[in-house]
Scaffold this active site. Structure first.
Site, PDB file in Angstrom:
ATOM      1  N   LYS A 108      85.919  21.443  88.657  1.00 31.81           N
ATOM      2  CA  LYS A 108      85.964  22.856  89.065  1.00 31.81           C
ATOM      3  C   LYS A 108      84.632  23.406  89.568  1.00 31.81           C
ATOM      4  O   LYS A 108      84.617  24.314  90.386  1.00 31.81           O
ATOM      5  CB  LYS A 108      86.455  23.735  87.905  1.00 31.81           C
ATOM      6  CG  LYS A 108      87.935  23.556  87.590  1.00 31.81           C
ATOM      7  CD  LYS A 108      88.376  24.562  86.531  1.00 31.81           C
ATOM      8  CE  LYS A 108      89.778  24.263  86.061  1.00 31.81           C
ATOM      9  NZ  LYS A 108      90.321  25.324  85.204  1.00 31.81           N
ATOM     10  N   ASP A 118      92.401  31.059  87.705  1.00 31.65           N
ATOM     11  CA  ASP A 118      92.396  31.140  86.230  1.00 31.65           C
ATOM     12  C   ASP A 118      92.056  32.576  85.828  1.00 31.65           C
ATOM     13  O   ASP A 118      92.605  33.108  84.859  1.00 31.65           O
ATOM     14  CB  ASP A 118      91.347  30.196  85.624  1.00 31.65           C
ATOM     15  CG  ASP A 118      91.706  28.734  85.813  1.00 31.65           C
ATOM     16  OD1 ASP A 118      92.899  28.406  85.855  1.00 31.65           O
ATOM     17  OD2 ASP A 118      90.771  27.916  85.918  1.00 31.65           O
TER      18      ASP A 118
END
Ligand code: ATR
Length: 269
Positions: free
Chosen positions: A65, A100
């Site tokens: 990420k 997220d």
């Protein structure tokens, strides 16, 4: 046919393929969602290869990420967080998002919880970081508490500098912080496949909404304790669902069929 996918290592247990494909099926979109497991350290090559092959969109999970930031143009929130979990190849360079973060906010909205007042985020890893930035950006006062207190302080300072109001604390501060809080987020792994809670039951109260990022088991010890205290409870599958819903909508430009994606996800939990 459009190809979407997930890069991570490992990815074999991901629930994203059935969740996204339920969305394509329901809307009659001709697309596939596949998982890829590039070697660790190959994040940039993986993104560049996907672009070359004409992949339409990628989700990104651990350990890539942060590293994919070098291969994308991150939107402002993803840039602040320093992590990207969704890449859209419709632009050149591809655009990086952090769904997220938006997934946390949308999971709360789904349950009628507005992002106002005081939030306590327990945990300062990737999930805690996304939650803290998202909630501060929405205007909440955010208290980050973590077992390793320096990590909470560092994260809170970064949030406070760029996104909104935040402070860092050791875990021992959580009960007193909860007295005046509207929202508690568990962003630690405590409770995953174990009957333990990161917060003592007697610190929970009926004016709290409690969101647990853990989704295995779906009903954690924390959520059981929160329900017993009269709090609003939101399980981790809602966060998983809404990060996917937000990615789906960015890629396809369509409203995601949330109920169908939710059913596909929950039938596999
Ligand atoms: P993620 O990306 O899912 O957030 P992570 O980056 O590994 O995962 O972060 C895990 C979080 O759970 C951290 O906040 C960690 O606390 P430390 O920073 O002190 O390691 C927290 N955590 C893990 N096990 C814990 C435990 N037994 N008690 C309290 N916190 C714990």
């Amino acid at each position: 046919m459009d190809v979407y996918g997930l890069i991570g290592n490992p990815v074999e247990h991901s629930l994203s393929p059935p969740m996204h494909e339920a969305g394509y099926d329901h809307l009659g979109i001709d697309a596939k969602y596949v998982t890829f497991e590039p070697p660790r350290g190959a994040a940039v090559e993986a993104v560049e290869s996907a672009a070359t092959l004409g992949v339409a969109g990628l989700n990104v999970t651990i350990p890539f990420k942060q590293a994919v930031l070098d291969a994308v143009d991150p939107d402002p929130l993803a840039a602040q967080i320093g992590a990207v979990n969704t890449i859209d190849f419709a632009t050149d360079p591809p655009t990086g998002y952090n769904t997220d973060a938006s997934g946390v906010v949308r999971a709360l909205e789904h349950h009628g919880v507005t992002c106002e007042g005081v939030a306590v985020v327990v945990g300062a890893g990737g999930a805690g970081r996304a939650a803290a930035f998202a909630l501060a950006t929405e205007g909440m006062t955010v208290h980050v508490a973590n077992r390793t207190a320096e990590k909470a302080t560092t994260l809170a300072a970064a949030v406070d500098e760029t996104a909104g109001s935040a402070a860092g604390h050791p875990l021992s501060a959580v009960p007193s912080l909860l007295d005046d809080a509207d929202l508690l987020v568990n962003a630690t792994s405590v409770g995953m496949d174990e009957d333990r809670s990161p917060v003592s039951a007697d610190a929970l109260h009926a004016d709290l909404a409690v969101l647990d990022a853990v989704y295995s088991p779906i009903e954690t010890r924390l959520l059981r304790d929160a329900a017993a205290a009269g709090a609003t409870t939101i399980d981790g599958a809602w966060m998983l669902l809404y990060q996917g819903v937000e990615a789906f909508e960015r890629w396809t430009g369509r409203d995601a069929p949330v109920a169908e994606m939710n059913a596909a996800l929950r039938s596999r939990l």
